[in-house]
Design a protein around this motif. Structure first.
Motif: not given
Length: 320
Positions: A29-52
Motif C-alpha cells: 500500500x505504501x509503495x502504491x502497488x495496492x489500494x482499498x476500495x471504499x467501504x460499504x457498511x450499513x445497519x440493516x435494521x434487523x437483529x441490530x446487525x451491521x453488514x458491509x
C-alpha cells in the motif's frame, strides 16, 4: 472456484503467516502497488446487525476481491460468534471468481497481526508490560500475537464488564505470563504497549490515564461513531494507521479530526515506516496505531490460505 471452509482455517493459517501477509500488504500500500476500495457498511435494521463489504486490489500479489460480512450482536442465541464474514477472491486477469474462504478466524488473525506489526515498528524500546483494554472474543487473539512477536513479561487488563476478565487471565496463563486486573489510570501509567479492542461508542482511555513512553494499538473502531480514545490523547501522540482516509472517516481518528484537533497531514500510513520512508516512533512519547481494518488485509490472508489449502489437498474445487 476453490472453496476453503471456516472449519479448515485453524489448521492452515498460523499467526506467523498472518503477520507476514499483513506486513507485506501494508508495504505494498505504501509503495502504491495496492489500494482499498471504499467501504460499504450499513445497519440493516434487523437483529441490530451491521453488514458491509471491504475490498481492494494488490497488483504486487495479484489479489483482487472483497470480504462480505459484519457484526451480529445477538448471535449468542445461535451459538455463533458476533463477527461473521466470507472472503471472495477473483482472477484479476478475467474477473471470474476464483475462491470463497471462511473469514471469521482469518479476520481475528489478521486484526491481531496488524496490531503486532504496529508494535514491531512503534513500541518503545524495552517494552515489557502489555496492557489490554477489552476482554471480548478478539482480545485473546490480540494478546497471543503481541506476546508471540514481542518480549512482554506481564499483562495487565481492564474491561467494562469485570466478569469477562477471566478470558484475559486464562490467555495470559496459557502464555506463561502473570496477569493482573487494574484500573485504567494504572494501566495507562504502567503499560508500555496498550491494545484497545472494544466496541465502545464513547472514549475509554483518557489523556490523563497515559503516562510515559507508550504505544497504543487502537483496534476497535471501524464504524462512524465508534470511539475508544480521548481526542485529547490522540492530539498528544504521533499518529499512524493502516489507511489514512478510512481512519479519518470511520476509524479512531475520526473524532479528533472532526474537532479540528488533528489534520490528515499528521497521520502516517504504517507502511511508510515498514518501507523506510518514515522514521516511525522517533522521539515521540506516545504513538498510536489506528487499526481500522482494510480489505487488503483480508485478501492477503485469504490468498495465503487458498495456496496452503490447495497444496495440502484440502480446498474443494467447484464449477460455477
Amino acid at each position: 472456484m476453490w472453496v476453503v471452509p471456516e472449519s479448515e482455517i485453524a489448521g492452515l493459517m498460523t499467526p506467523e503467516a498472518a503477520f507476514d501477509a499483513v506486513e507485506a500488504v501494508f508495504a505494498a500500500m505504501a509503495r502504491g502497488d495496492a489500494y482499498n476500495f471504499p467501504v460499504v457498511r450499513e445497519a440493516i435494521g434487523h437483529e441490530d446487525a451491521l453488514y458491509g463489504f471491504k475490498g481492494g486490489f494488490d497488483a504486487s500479489g495479484l489479489a483482487l476481491g472483497l470480504k462480505a460480512g459484519g457484526y451480529w450482536p445477538n448471535n449468542q442465541k445461535h451459538d455463533l460468534i458476533n463477527h461473521q464474514s466470507t472472503v471472495f477472491l477473483f482472477d484479476p486477469d478475467t474477473g471470474r471468481v476464483s475462491a470463497a474462504v471462511g473469514g471469521n478466524l482469518l479476520t481475528a488473525l489478521r486484526t491481531a497481526a496488524a496490531s503486532a506489526v504496529s508494535s514491531k515498528y512503534l513500541a518503545p524500546k524495552g517494552a515489557r508490560v502489555l496492557g489490554m483494554v477489552g476482554a471480548g472474543h478478539q482480545s485473546a487473539f490480540q494478546m497471543r500475537a503481541a506476546i508471540r512477536f514481542g518480549n512482554f513479561e506481564k499483562v495487565i487488563g481492564w474491561n467494562p464488564h469485570p466478569e469477562m476478565l477471566s478470558r484475559l487471565a486464562d490467555t495470559a496463563a496459557e502464555l506463561g505470563l502473570p496477569f493482573e486486573a487494574v484500573a485504567l489510570d494504572r494501566l495507562g501509567s504502567e503499560a508500555d504497549v496498550i491494545i484497545s479492542i472494544t466496541s465502545s461508542f464513547a472514549p475509554i482511555l483518557l489523556s490523563d490515564h497515559v503516562k510515559g513512553p507508550t504505544h497504543i494499538a487502537a483496534m476497535g473502531t471501524d464504524t462512524k461513531g465508534k470511539q475508544e480514545l480521548d481526542p485529547a490523547l490522540v492530539a498528544r501522540a504521533r499518529l499512524f494507521t493502516d489507511e489514512i482516509s478510512q481512519s479519518l472517516s470511520i476509524g479512531e481518528f475520526q473524532h479528533a479530526a472532526a474537532q479540528k484537533m488533528i489534520s490528515a497531514e499528521e497521520v502516517t500510513a504504517l507502511g511508510k515506516v515498514i518501507i523506510g520512508d518514515h522514521e516511525g516512533r522517533g522521539d515521540a512519547e506516545i504513538t498510536i496505531f489506528d487499526g481500522t481494518g482494510v480489505g487488503l488485509q483480508d485478501l492477503a490472508v485469504a490468498a495465503a490460505v487458498v495456496d496452503l489449502a490447495r497444496g495440502k489437498g484440502i480446498a474443494t474445487e467447484m464449477a460455477i
